[in-house]
Design a protein around this motif. Structure first.
Motif, mmCIF file in Angstrom:
data_model
loop_
_atom_site.group_PDB
_atom_site.id
_atom_site.type_symbol
_atom_site.label_atom_id
_atom_site.label_comp_id
_atom_site.label_asym_id
_atom_site.label_seq_id
_atom_site.Cartn_x
_atom_site.Cartn_y
_atom_site.Cartn_z
ATOM 1 N N LYS A 230 -19.256 -28.430 39.806
ATOM 2 C CA LYS A 230 -19.201 -28.775 41.226
ATOM 3 C C LYS A 230 -19.785 -30.160 41.471
ATOM 4 O O LYS A 230 -20.716 -30.583 40.790
ATOM 5 C CB LYS A 230 -19.967 -27.742 42.060
ATOM 6 N N GLN B 239 -26.665 -24.102 45.473
ATOM 7 C CA GLN B 239 -25.513 -23.823 44.611
ATOM 8 C C GLN B 239 -25.952 -23.153 43.313
ATOM 9 O O GLN B 239 -25.253 -22.292 42.778
ATOM 10 C CB GLN B 239 -24.748 -25.110 44.313
ATOM 11 N N TYR C 162 -23.164 -29.772 37.426
ATOM 12 C CA TYR C 162 -23.235 -30.367 38.759
ATOM 13 C C TYR C 162 -23.331 -31.879 38.624
ATOM 14 O O TYR C 162 -24.132 -32.393 37.829
ATOM 15 C CB TYR C 162 -24.454 -29.844 39.530
ATOM 16 N N THR D 13 -27.894 -28.721 46.209
ATOM 17 C CA THR D 13 -27.771 -28.443 44.771
ATOM 18 C C THR D 13 -28.506 -27.166 44.399
ATOM 19 O O THR D 13 -27.979 -26.306 43.691
ATOM 20 C CB THR D 13 -28.322 -29.625 43.958
ATOM 21 N N ILE E 236 -27.328 -31.153 35.090
ATOM 22 C CA ILE E 236 -27.176 -31.787 36.402
ATOM 23 C C ILE E 236 -27.261 -33.302 36.228
ATOM 24 O O ILE E 236 -28.248 -33.820 35.714
ATOM 25 C CB ILE E 236 -28.276 -31.327 37.377
#
Length: 486
Positions: free
Chosen positions: A230, A310, A194, A307, A108
């Motif tokens: 994403k 997801q 992410y 987040t 992330i």
């Protein structure tokens, strides 16, 4: 790793000298000549203050078995690989050397001008409270397997990241990603699951030159998403709206966050006192009672919530974790002083962050607001006028003082502060260059119910000595209060 593998990884033509040493074992990698030991590979990088190519001989004298660099460098006693970009090469080689330590982990990346640290820390807190172990790379610290390591830059280069992650058993890697790291190829080779965008406002224009270039630097993170990765974007921000439109246009799955219009995670309402937040997702209202202050932090919460959802964390687990999150050291930390005033210490050093900080204080108090702040030497000077304007409008009294001077002399910075106050300030402001004396002055004028806001450093240690023998803003305030009591 053997030396002959380096040429193959870099797609570099190998010289005869390389082939002669092809079975040489590389025992380490460094871009700092003073850290090189016997059998190390030295990567010469052109920095903004020093050029690593000037230290090639020192690296060889320290035991380097091979060199990577950008310039032609004939007649060396060890093999030399010439590349177009040494920073990229450093990341590529370190990935192989440490056997791709990010593989198998959820990665992330969080970028933006403000809110990176709080958002990253909040995501880490949520995930760890819901069963995932997280590695963390941020401006305040790095954490691997639960152990804290010091940090120098907001985002380390990939060599340092890989070195720390080599023994990581963590499931997730959460990383603050700065614009400097992106333009300097420090994380070249990483692929993110992410990518998060908090906001973009005036900062670092001494480095980037313009807001458009600053935006393009931040945008690079979203080019590093995995094929099924994403984006989570604050689209109430102008630049976030531009980013989301571009990403959607390129078919990148994008989760939008915001207060206005149609958003995937919407800030339905926010109350400051008592604090409460309502988020809306898929027509469902999520009620949260956060410990954090300020609307800007509600955006951070919304991004973290989106987040975590997801990733697959249950709504109840996310909400419970948010309601237990006490914040990050040096980010709007509240101390109730024994003179009846309230002290706030915050890292805010941009106009946008300063506005949100002062606005959050104004939401809490009807009494006097006293603001202490300064500007760092050798940093973006174009934001100073706006910061003084914001403080002069939103505080009842402000004191301009020293921050980190870096290479700027005390006399030069003093004259700068006086000049800025005379040109852009008003009768609410004054200059006290010694930071500890400025804090003392603020506390002296504070009465019961007043709030004192000290911004710019958070809990960073002072770089220079001041009148009181203290190391940071909080210690300065508490030292003076204790002395006063005695």
């Amino acid at each position: 790793m053997e030396l002959h593998e380096v040429g193959a990884i870099l797609n570099s033509k190998t010289r005869d000298s390389v082939m002669e040493h092809s079975k040489t074992i590389i025992r380490g990698i460094s871009y700092k000549s003073q850290d090189v030991q016997e059998g190390y590979l030295f990567v010469a990088i052109k920095g903004y203050q020093q050029d690593g190519h000037l230290y090639i001989q020192q690296a060889i004298d320290n035991g380097a078995c091979a060199i990577i660099g950008e310039e032609k460098w004939p007649n060396l006693s060890v093999p030399y690989f010439q590349v177009e970009n040494s920073r990229k090469a450093l990341g590529l080689i370190s990935d192989h050397y440490y056997d791709f330590p990010t593989d198998g982990k959820i990665l992330i990346g969080v970028t933006g001008t403000n809110g990176k640290t709080t958002t990253s820390s909040l995501i880490t807190h949520i995930l760890e409270n819901n069963g995932s172990s997280c590695a963390f790379f941020g401006s305040t610290k790095n954490i691997i397997n639960g152990k804290v390591y010091p940090t120098i830059n907001t985002t380390p280069n990939l060599l340092e990241i890989n070195r720390l992650l080599a023994g990581s058993k963590d499931d997730v890697v959460v990383m603050e990603v700065s614009s400097h790291a992106l333009t300097q190829h420090r994380i070249e080779g990483l692929s993110f699951d992410y990518a998060l965008f908090t906001n973009l406002s005036h900062d670092h224009l001494d480095y980037h030159g313009s807001m458009e270039d600053y935006f393009q630097a931040k945008r690079k993170l979203f080019e590093m998403l995995k094929e099924d990765g994403k984006a989570i974007v604050n689209t109430d921000d102008y630049w976030g709206q531009q980013l989301a439109s571009q990403l959607v246009g390129h078919g990148v799955p994008t989760i939008t966050i915001g207060e206005y219009g149609k958003r995937d995670v919407k800030l339905e309402s926010y109350a400051s006192n008592p604090r409460s937040l309502l988020l809306k997702e898929n027509n469902e209202i999520i009620s949260i009672k956060p410990l954090l202050y300020g609307l800007h932090n509600m955006y951070n919460i919304a991004i973290a919530y989106g987040t975590a959802k997801q990733i697959g964390v249950e709504k109840e687990g996310i909400v419970q974790s948010i309601e237990r999150f006490e914040g990050v050291e040096g980010r709007f930390n509240v101390k109730h002083l024994n003179n009846g005033a309230t002290l706030i210490i915050d890292y805010a050093h941009t106009p946008d962050a300063l506005f949100h900080c002062l606005n959050t204080v104004r939401e809490q108090v009807s009494n006097k607001v006293i603001h202490v702040f300064g500007f760092r030497g050798d940093r973006d000077t174009t934001k100073r006028r706006e910061m003084i304007s914001i403080s002069s409008e939103m505080s009842d009294c402000y004191i301009l003082t020293f921050d980190d001077l870096n290479s700027v002399s005390q006399i030069e910075m003093k004259n700068t502060l006086i000049g800025l106050q005379e040109k852009y300030g008003n009768e609410k402001g004054k200059v006290i260059t010694d930071r500890t004396l400025a804090i003392e002055s603020a506390i002296n004028m504070a009465e019961t119910g007043d709030w004192i806001l000290i911004t710019g450093k958070g809990y960073e240690k002072y770089q220079q000595r001041y009148y009181y023998p203290v190391q940071d803003d909080e210690e300065a305030a508490l030292y003076f209060l204790n002395e006063k009591e005695e």
